[in-house]
Design an enzyme around this catalytic site. Structure first.
Site, PDB file in Angstrom:
ATOM      1  N   TYR A 200       0.880  -1.164   0.000  1.00  0.00           N
ATOM      2  CA  TYR A 200       0.000   0.000   0.000  1.00  0.00           C
ATOM      3  C   TYR A 200       0.923   1.221   0.000  1.00  0.00           C
ATOM      4  O   TYR A 200       1.695   1.401   0.953  1.00  0.00           O
ATOM      5  CB  TYR A 200      -0.893   0.019   1.247  1.00  0.00           C
ATOM      6  N   PRO A 292     -12.164   0.165  -1.588  1.00  0.00           N
ATOM      7  CA  PRO A 292     -11.391  -1.086  -1.644  1.00  0.00           C
ATOM      8  C   PRO A 292     -10.120  -1.122  -0.783  1.00  0.00           C
ATOM      9  O   PRO A 292      -9.516  -2.184  -0.647  1.00  0.00           O
ATOM     10  CB  PRO A 292     -11.037  -1.219  -3.124  1.00  0.00           C
ATOM     11  N   LYS A 296     -12.138  -5.104   2.043  1.00  0.00           N
ATOM     12  CA  LYS A 296     -13.183  -5.598   2.958  1.00  0.00           C
ATOM     13  C   LYS A 296     -14.515  -5.932   2.275  1.00  0.00           C
ATOM     14  O   LYS A 296     -15.430  -6.431   2.924  1.00  0.00           O
ATOM     15  CB  LYS A 296     -13.439  -4.566   4.072  1.00  0.00           C
TER      16      LYS A 296
HETATM   17  C1  PHB Z   1      -6.491  -6.790  -5.040  1.00  0.00           C
HETATM   18  O1  PHB Z   1      -5.655  -7.691  -5.017  1.00  0.00           O
HETATM   19  O2  PHB Z   1      -7.207  -6.587  -6.019  1.00  0.00           O
HETATM   20  C2  PHB Z   1      -6.624  -5.918  -3.839  1.00  0.00           C
HETATM   21  C3  PHB Z   1      -5.820  -6.163  -2.732  1.00  0.00           C
HETATM   22  C4  PHB Z   1      -5.928  -5.351  -1.620  1.00  0.00           C
HETATM   23  C5  PHB Z   1      -6.840  -4.328  -1.608  1.00  0.00           C
HETATM   24  C6  PHB Z   1      -7.671  -4.098  -2.687  1.00  0.00           C
HETATM   25  C7  PHB Z   1      -7.554  -4.902  -3.814  1.00  0.00           C
HETATM   26  O3  PHB Z   1      -6.937  -3.542  -0.510  1.00  0.00           O
END
Ligand code: PHB
Ligand code: APR
Length: 389
Positions: A200, A292, A296
């Site tokens: 992230y 997203p 969750k």
């Molecule tokens: C994803 O792998 O698409 C994904 C992973 C983590 C998130 C949102 C999407 O917080």
């Protein structure tokens, strides 16, 4: 047609509920507005909490997930050139499983077909009748033919744009919403993930996320303007922007390639209350949406399914309605905690269009606090791996 539970919607919520009920000998009929192929063409997040893993096992659909899923013990958070790790297993004793929602849905469809499930696709004009009576029903049309299902209960699993929520009268229903001033542009590419763990990334240019589906399939996202269109972004422009938002060391090793999917999703927080009206029960996106950040969406749908499945089981096995009567209250208590976490994590990581210098400093201080403080990391980890049901 007559059945115990009429399920509106053939996304992950409806399928999981149907399969769990089937394992306990409770029959259902599922109605889906689109086709199975259409449902399976949607690409969504791919991080499964332990509660969902337990439900998939109970439903008998966990084999491929156990074989192909990637257990993740932690996640990485970067801001500018700095990066730190949050260790889920050390902090909570639990990990998460990286396995695409599309694959979960595929596994569920396969199990439903094997079980000889009654599933109606291309169902038009679905209408819920007499939800507050003891004899509810659902009418719909398939290929120009009017049909009707008489049932004991109706599960509204038809997503944000479905009809179930709208069936609850406006003087009963209350909706809470927050719309964020940005979207996520996501791509899927047949390239090895840049990192073994999800990153992230908060940066001056906006948020980015590096995720994956397997060893040779990566999923990346960048925060974008709401007015952007996927076709405005060439693959080259996407990769260039992603590299500028993650630390230089990761950018240098990022393997790029052609995108096999590219789409933009707006970010929204939404909850409707109550999640139950008479014999109609809302599950998943029909009742709530989360941004997203933190993945969750599917996991919160799964906790609804858990409460509803257990309430129905209790009713059919013992005649006790307590689980069903308490459904909305129990489901909403957990929904709001997931809403809070997704909202908090989104606020922490994104750039806002009119963010003041002060707000930016506060955001940076909060990320530094998370980096340096064990209790803050534990709070994130507990939410990320999933609060108990
Ligand atoms: C994803 O792998 O698409 C994904 C992973 C983590 C998130 C949102 C999407 O917080
Ligand atoms: N009649 C029948 N089916 C309908 C109707 C209707 N009137 N309206 C919508 N549907 C179907 C949609 O076509 C869709 O396949 O209901 C399904 C709802 O599926 P999702 O939107 O996936 O919602 P849900 O099953 O609750 O899944 C929640 O999955 O879709 C993600 O972002 C979502 O991660 C979240 C999780």
């Amino acid at each position: 047609m007559k059945t115990k539970v009429a399920i509106i919607g053939g996304g992950p919520s409806g399928l999981l509920l149907a399969q769990l009920l089937h394992v306990r000998g409770i029959d259902s009929v599922m109605l889906e507005r689109k086709t199975k192929d259409y449902v399976l063409s949607r690409i969504r997040a791919g991080v499964l909490e332990r509660g969902l893993l337990a439900l998939l096992r109970e439903a008998g659909v966990a084999d491929r997930m156990e074989r192909e899923g990637l257990p993740h013990d932690g996640t990485l958070i970067s801001y500018g050139e700095e990066m730190f790790r949050i260790d889920f297993t050390a902090r909570t004793g639990h990990a998460v499983m990286v396995y695409g929602q599309t694959e979960v849905t595929r596994d569920l469809y396969e199990a439903r077909e094997k079980a000889g499930a009654v599933m109606e696709f291309n169902a038009e004009d679905v209408v819920v009748h007499d939800a507050t009576s003891d004899a509810p029903s659902v009418t719909y049309r398939v290929a120009g033919q009017d049909r009707r299902i008489d049932c004991d209960f109706i599960a509204g699993c038809d997503g944000f744009h479905g009809v179930s929520r709208q069936t609850i009268p406006l003087d009963v229903r209350r909706e809470y919403e927050k719309v964020y001033p940005f979207g996520w542009l996501g791509i899927l590419s047949e390239t090895p993930p840049v990192s073994d763990e999800i990153i992230y990334a908060s940066s001056e240019r906006g948020f980015a996320l590096c995720s994956m589906r397997n060893k040779n399939l990566s999923r990346y996202y960048i925060q974008c303007d709401l007015s952007d269109k996927p076709e405005d972004w060439t693959d080259a422009a996407f990769w260039e922007e992603l590299k500028r938002r993650i630390p230089a060391a990761q950018a240098a090793t990022l393997v790029t390639g052609p995108s096999i999917e590219k789409s933009i999703a707006p970010l929204r927080s939404f909850v409707t209350e109550p999640m139950q009206w008479g014999r109609l029960f809302l599950c998943g996106d029909a009742a709530h949406i989360v941004p997203p950040t933190g993945a969750k969406g599917l996991n919160t749908a799964a906790s609804d399914v858990h409460y509803l499945y257990n309430g129905l089981r209790q009713f059919y096995e013992t005649g006790d309605r307590a689980g069903l009567d308490g459904y909305s209250e129990k489901a909403l208590a957990r929904v709001w905690k997931a809403e809070r976490f997704s909202w908090w994590f989104s606020n922490l990581m994104h750039r806002y269009p009119a963010q003041s210098a002060f707000d930016l400093k506060i955001q940076q201080a909060e990320i530094a606090f998370l980096r340096d403080n064990g209790a803050a990391q534990q709070a994130l980890a507990e939410n990320y791996v999933g609060l108990p049901y």
